[in-house]
Scaffold this motif. Structure first.
Motif, PDB file in Angstrom:
ATOM      1  N   SER A 158       0.828  -1.214   0.000  1.00 18.20           N
ATOM      2  CA  SER A 158       0.000   0.000   0.000  1.00 18.20           C
ATOM      3  C   SER A 158       0.861   1.262   0.000  1.00 18.20           C
ATOM      4  CB  SER A 158      -0.941   0.008   1.206  1.00 18.20           C
ATOM      5  OG  SER A 158      -0.186   0.064   2.405  1.00 18.20           O
ATOM      6  N   LYS A 159       2.108   1.137   0.460  1.00 16.20           N
ATOM      7  CA  LYS A 159       3.004   2.296   0.472  1.00 16.20           C
ATOM      8  C   LYS A 159       3.290   2.810  -0.933  1.00 16.20           C
ATOM      9  CE  LYS A 159       6.314  -0.180   2.454  1.00 16.20           C
ATOM     10  NZ  LYS A 159       5.770  -1.507   2.357  1.00 16.20           N
ATOM     11  N   MET A 160       2.956   2.018  -1.934  1.00 15.68           N
ATOM     12  CA  MET A 160       3.195   2.424  -3.321  1.00 15.68           C
ATOM     13  C   MET A 160       2.162   3.449  -3.807  1.00 15.68           C
ATOM     14  SD  MET A 160       4.237  -1.180  -5.101  1.00 15.68           S
ATOM     15  CE  MET A 160       4.452  -0.456  -6.714  1.00 15.68           C
ATOM     16  N   TYR A 161       0.965   3.399  -3.254  1.00 13.78           N
ATOM     17  CA  TYR A 161      -0.097   4.267  -3.768  1.00 13.78           C
ATOM     18  C   TYR A 161      -0.797   5.114  -2.716  1.00 13.78           C
ATOM     19  CZ  TYR A 161      -2.599   0.009  -2.496  1.00 13.78           C
ATOM     20  OH  TYR A 161      -3.067  -1.091  -1.827  1.00 13.78           O
ATOM     21  N   VAL A 162      -0.490   4.925  -1.444  1.00 14.75           N
ATOM     22  CA  VAL A 162      -1.035   5.778  -0.386  1.00 14.75           C
ATOM     23  C   VAL A 162       0.005   6.852  -0.084  1.00 14.75           C
ATOM     24  CG1 VAL A 162      -1.808   5.853   2.017  1.00 14.75           C
ATOM     25  CG2 VAL A 162      -2.394   3.889   0.585  1.00 14.75           C
ATOM     26  N   PRO A 163      -0.391   8.122  -0.069  1.00 13.01           N
ATOM     27  CA  PRO A 163       0.582   9.188   0.216  1.00 13.01           C
ATOM     28  C   PRO A 163       1.278   8.982   1.566  1.00 13.01           C
ATOM     29  CG  PRO A 163      -1.496  10.109  -0.547  1.00 13.01           C
ATOM     30  CD  PRO A 163      -1.733   8.649  -0.337  1.00 13.01           C
ATOM     31  N   ARG A 164       2.559   9.329   1.604  1.00 13.45           N
ATOM     32  CA  ARG A 164       3.360   9.156   2.829  1.00 13.45           C
ATOM     33  C   ARG A 164       2.721   9.834   4.028  1.00 13.45           C
ATOM     34  NH1 ARG A 164       9.173  11.211   2.409  1.00 13.45           N
ATOM     35  NH2 ARG A 164       8.041  13.093   1.965  1.00 13.45           N
ATOM     36  N   GLU A 165       2.233  11.041   3.828  1.00 15.81           N
ATOM     37  CA  GLU A 165       1.662  11.802   4.935  1.00 15.81           C
ATOM     38  C   GLU A 165       0.451  11.086   5.527  1.00 15.81           C
ATOM     39  OE1 GLU A 165       2.321  13.007   1.862  1.00 15.81           O
ATOM     40  OE2 GLU A 165       4.164  14.065   2.384  1.00 15.81           O
ATOM     41  N   ARG A 166      -0.344  10.502   4.655  1.00 16.39           N
ATOM     42  CA  ARG A 166      -1.538   9.786   5.123  1.00 16.39           C
ATOM     43  C   ARG A 166      -1.139   8.522   5.889  1.00 16.39           C
ATOM     44  NH1 ARG A 166      -6.290   7.455   1.329  1.00 16.39           N
ATOM     45  NH2 ARG A 166      -7.523   6.537   2.986  1.00 16.39           N
ATOM     46  N   MET A 226       8.157   8.538   6.443  1.00 14.55           N
ATOM     47  CA  MET A 226       8.606   9.906   6.216  1.00 14.55           C
ATOM     48  C   MET A 226      10.128   9.987   6.046  1.00 14.55           C
ATOM     49  SD  MET A 226       5.813  11.370   5.903  1.00 14.55           S
ATOM     50  CE  MET A 226       6.339  13.055   5.719  1.00 14.55           C
ATOM     51  N   ASP A 227      10.843   8.924   6.428  1.00 10.29           N
ATOM     52  CA  ASP A 227      12.296   8.887   6.253  1.00 10.29           C
ATOM     53  C   ASP A 227      12.704   8.488   4.840  1.00 10.29           C
ATOM     54  OD1 ASP A 227      12.513   9.562   8.887  1.00 10.29           O
ATOM     55  OD2 ASP A 227      13.119   7.576   9.576  1.00 10.29           O
ATOM     56  N   PHE A 228      11.740   8.096   4.024  1.00  6.93           N
ATOM     57  CA  PHE A 228      12.032   7.603   2.678  1.00  6.93           C
ATOM     58  C   PHE A 228      11.327   8.460   1.636  1.00  6.93           C
ATOM     59  CE2 PHE A 228      12.749   4.061   5.449  1.00  6.93           C
ATOM     60  CZ  PHE A 228      13.844   3.406   4.910  1.00  6.93           C
ATOM     61  N   SER A 229      11.951   8.591   0.486  1.00  8.51           N
ATOM     62  CA  SER A 229      11.331   9.343  -0.607  1.00  8.51           C
ATOM     63  C   SER A 229      10.206   8.501  -1.211  1.00  8.51           C
ATOM     64  CB  SER A 229      12.376   9.653  -1.687  1.00  8.51           C
ATOM     65  OG  SER A 229      12.753   8.453  -2.344  1.00  8.51           O
ATOM     66  N   PRO A 230       9.269   9.157  -1.915  1.00  8.13           N
ATOM     67  CA  PRO A 230       8.212   8.389  -2.582  1.00  8.13           C
ATOM     68  C   PRO A 230       8.778   7.349  -3.553  1.00  8.13           C
ATOM     69  CG  PRO A 230       7.608  10.697  -2.512  1.00  8.13           C
ATOM     70  CD  PRO A 230       9.022  10.606  -2.015  1.00  8.13           C
ATOM     71  N   GLY A 231       9.865   7.667  -4.220  1.00  5.82           N
ATOM     72  CA  GLY A 231      10.493   6.708  -5.131  1.00  5.82           C
ATOM     73  C   GLY A 231      11.041   5.494  -4.402  1.00  5.82           C
ATOM     74  N   ALA A 232      11.647   5.723  -3.261  1.00  5.27           N
ATOM     75  CA  ALA A 232      12.173   4.610  -2.465  1.00  5.27           C
ATOM     76  C   ALA A 232      11.034   3.728  -1.962  1.00  5.27           C
ATOM     77  CB  ALA A 232      12.996   5.134  -1.292  1.00  5.27           C
ATOM     78  N   LEU A 233       9.927   4.351  -1.565  1.00  3.57           N
ATOM     79  CA  LEU A 233       8.776   3.573  -1.104  1.00  3.57           C
ATOM     80  C   LEU A 233       8.193   2.739  -2.236  1.00  3.57           C
ATOM     81  CD1 LEU A 233       7.042   6.188   1.209  1.00  3.57           C
ATOM     82  CD2 LEU A 233       8.368   4.181   1.883  1.00  3.57           C
ATOM     83  N   ARG A 234       8.158   3.308  -3.448  1.00  4.16           N
ATOM     84  CA  ARG A 234       7.684   2.530  -4.603  1.00  4.16           C
ATOM     85  C   ARG A 234       8.623   1.367  -4.888  1.00  4.16           C
ATOM     86  NH1 ARG A 234       6.105   7.625  -6.277  1.00  4.16           N
ATOM     87  NH2 ARG A 234       8.013   7.985  -7.469  1.00  4.16           N
TER      88      ARG A 234
END
Length: 127
Positions: free
Chosen positions: A21-29, A41-49
């Protein structure tokens, strides 16, 4: 033993799929959910994907080689990789001082080690 390994493998695959779910749910949420999810929050959106993509591949690698009987040796290899993934997750939690939220990561690590051990030793898949 084979049944127990299949059950544990299914649980691990389900956990990995849910955690994508970390791929499509915003980090802040995700971080707003609670203390256990603040690490995003320690990882960029790209790293989470990238982590999510690895988790999808791991879920497939735990199940598909055995079900399709194509290179079943990939199941224990994938289980070892999943163990490394959860080792990294546990280390990240320790570095963040989140000792209270490390238990699930250690449990999944133990399950992955069990699958790797079982499929390499007492109950190998034959292909």
């Amino acid at each position: 033993m084979n049944l127990a390994l299949w059950i544990v493998t299914g649980i691990l695959a389900a956990v990995l799929l849910v955690s994508t779910s970390k791929m499509y749910v915003p980090r802040e949420r995700m971080a707003a959910v609670g203390r256990a999810a603040e690490w995003v929050m320690d990882f960029s959106p790209g790293a989470l994907r990238a982590i999510g993509a690895l988790e999808i591949l791991a879920a497939a690698g735990l199940i598909l080689p055995a079900v399709l009987d194509i290179a079943p040796v990939l199941v224990p290899v994938t289980a070892i990789c999943v163990a490394l993934l959860f080792t990294g997750a546990a280390i990240m939690r320790l570095r963040r001082g989140e000792r209270a939220t490390i238990a699930p990561d250690l449990l999944y690590l133990a399950l992955a080690v069990f699958v790797a051990w079982g499929r390499l030793g007492p109950a190998p898949l034959h292909g």
